[in-house]
Design a protein around this motif. Structure first.
Motif, PDB file in Angstrom:
ATOM      1  N   UNK A  66       0.831  -1.205   0.000  1.00  0.00           N
ATOM      2  CA  UNK A  66       0.000   0.000   0.000  1.00  0.00           C
ATOM      3  C   UNK A  66       0.870   1.261   0.000  1.00  0.00           C
ATOM      4  N   UNK A  67       1.956   1.254   0.757  1.00  0.00           N
ATOM      5  CA  UNK A  67       2.872   2.397   0.779  1.00  0.00           C
ATOM      6  C   UNK A  67       3.582   2.560  -0.564  1.00  0.00           C
ATOM      7  N   UNK A  68       3.931   1.459  -1.174  1.00  0.00           N
ATOM      8  CA  UNK A  68       4.585   1.493  -2.487  1.00  0.00           C
ATOM      9  C   UNK A  68       3.652   2.114  -3.524  1.00  0.00           C
ATOM     10  N   UNK A  69       2.421   1.673  -3.553  1.00  0.00           N
ATOM     11  CA  UNK A  69       1.441   2.211  -4.496  1.00  0.00           C
ATOM     12  C   UNK A  69       1.211   3.702  -4.233  1.00  0.00           C
ATOM     13  N   UNK A  70       1.067   4.073  -2.961  1.00  0.00           N
ATOM     14  CA  UNK A  70       0.834   5.476  -2.608  1.00  0.00           C
ATOM     15  C   UNK A  70       1.983   6.374  -3.049  1.00  0.00           C
ATOM     16  N   UNK A  71       3.194   5.816  -3.100  1.00  0.00           N
ATOM     17  CA  UNK A  71       4.361   6.596  -3.525  1.00  0.00           C
ATOM     18  C   UNK A  71       4.431   6.735  -5.046  1.00  0.00           C
ATOM     19  N   UNK A  72       3.578   5.994  -5.758  1.00  0.00           N
ATOM     20  CA  UNK A  72       3.581   6.032  -7.216  1.00  0.00           C
ATOM     21  C   UNK A  72       4.461   4.980  -7.864  1.00  0.00           C
ATOM     22  N   UNK A  73       5.081   4.138  -7.050  1.00  0.00           N
ATOM     23  CA  UNK A  73       5.956   3.087  -7.581  1.00  0.00           C
ATOM     24  C   UNK A  73       5.145   1.857  -7.966  1.00  0.00           C
ATOM     25  N   UNK A  74       5.713   1.046  -8.828  1.00  0.00           N
ATOM     26  CA  UNK A  74       5.145  -0.243  -9.206  1.00  0.00           C
ATOM     27  C   UNK A  74       5.746  -1.324  -8.308  1.00  0.00           C
ATOM     28  N   UNK A  75       5.136  -2.488  -8.315  1.00  0.00           N
ATOM     29  CA  UNK A  75       5.561  -3.616  -7.480  1.00  0.00           C
ATOM     30  C   UNK A  75       6.168  -4.696  -8.357  1.00  0.00           C
ATOM     31  N   UNK A  76       7.365  -5.149  -7.971  1.00  0.00           N
ATOM     32  CA  UNK A  76       8.005  -6.290  -8.624  1.00  0.00           C
ATOM     33  C   UNK A  76       8.151  -7.365  -7.543  1.00  0.00           C
ATOM     34  N   UNK A  77       7.373  -8.417  -7.656  1.00  0.00           N
ATOM     35  CA  UNK A  77       7.349  -9.473  -6.641  1.00  0.00           C
ATOM     36  C   UNK A  77       8.336 -10.573  -7.012  1.00  0.00           C
ATOM     37  N   UNK A  78       9.464 -10.614  -6.309  1.00  0.00           N
ATOM     38  CA  UNK A  78      10.469 -11.650  -6.496  1.00  0.00           C
ATOM     39  C   UNK A  78      10.445 -12.616  -5.308  1.00  0.00           C
ATOM     40  N   UNK A  79      10.254 -12.090  -4.120  1.00  0.00           N
ATOM     41  CA  UNK A  79      10.164 -12.899  -2.904  1.00  0.00           C
ATOM     42  C   UNK A  79       8.979 -13.866  -3.020  1.00  0.00           C
ATOM     43  N   UNK A  80       9.174 -15.138  -2.710  1.00  0.00           N
ATOM     44  CA  UNK A  80       8.068 -16.104  -2.803  1.00  0.00           C
ATOM     45  C   UNK A  80       6.845 -15.702  -1.974  1.00  0.00           C
ATOM     46  N   UNK A  81       7.065 -15.130  -0.794  1.00  0.00           N
ATOM     47  CA  UNK A  81       5.920 -14.739   0.032  1.00  0.00           C
ATOM     48  C   UNK A  81       5.127 -13.625  -0.647  1.00  0.00           C
ATOM     49  N   UNK A  82       5.815 -12.618  -1.150  1.00  0.00           N
ATOM     50  CA  UNK A  82       5.137 -11.502  -1.814  1.00  0.00           C
ATOM     51  C   UNK A  82       4.450 -11.982  -3.088  1.00  0.00           C
ATOM     52  N   UNK A  83       5.102 -12.876  -3.843  1.00  0.00           N
ATOM     53  CA  UNK A  83       4.483 -13.432  -5.056  1.00  0.00           C
ATOM     54  C   UNK A  83       3.167 -14.131  -4.717  1.00  0.00           C
ATOM     55  N   UNK A  84       3.171 -14.939  -3.668  1.00  0.00           N
ATOM     56  CA  UNK A  84       1.947 -15.635  -3.253  1.00  0.00           C
ATOM     57  C   UNK A  84       0.884 -14.655  -2.770  1.00  0.00           C
TER      58      UNK A  84
END
Length: 110
Positions: A66-84
């Motif tokens: 949520x903080x990443x989106x609010x900052x205007x950045x995109x999300x790149x999910x490499x960590x298995x937990x974040x990907x899931x």
């Protein structure tokens, strides 16, 4: 006794879980200047073993995304937990960027 709360530690390139002034978990990231602007690569997520099984990683990752989106950045999910996590929470789909070799090349090797 204080509560466990997610915090932003951008200068240390992580979001964390704080409890009694102690860090008990972290979602590590690196920022990458990509075609769409800043792309935040989440590559490692941990919660201290003694705090596991309480849903704390989920709380921290949601806070981080949520903080990443609010900052205007995109999300790149490499960590298995974040990907899931993002696979189960389709509301993040429009904010995702697929990892590339260039993303992976800037990650720490340790």
């Amino acid at each position: 006794m204080s509560e466990i709360k997610p915090v932003s530690l951008l200068e240390r390139r992580r979001f964390a879980l704080e409890y009694d002034d102690k860090i008990i978990g972290a979602a590590h990231f690196r920022d990458f200047e990509g075609a769409t602007g800043i792309e935040r690569i989440f590559f490692h997520t941990t919660v201290d073993e003694e705090y596991g099984g309480q849903g704390l990683a989920s709380t921290m990752v949601k806070f981080a995304l949520e903080n990443t989106i609010a900052s205007g950045a995109k999300i790149v999910a490499v960590c298995p937990y974040v990907k899931n996590y993002v696979a189960k929470h389709r509301e993040y789909d429009q904010h995702l960027v697929q990892p590339t070799k260039a993303h992976l090349d800037i990650l720490p090797r340790d």
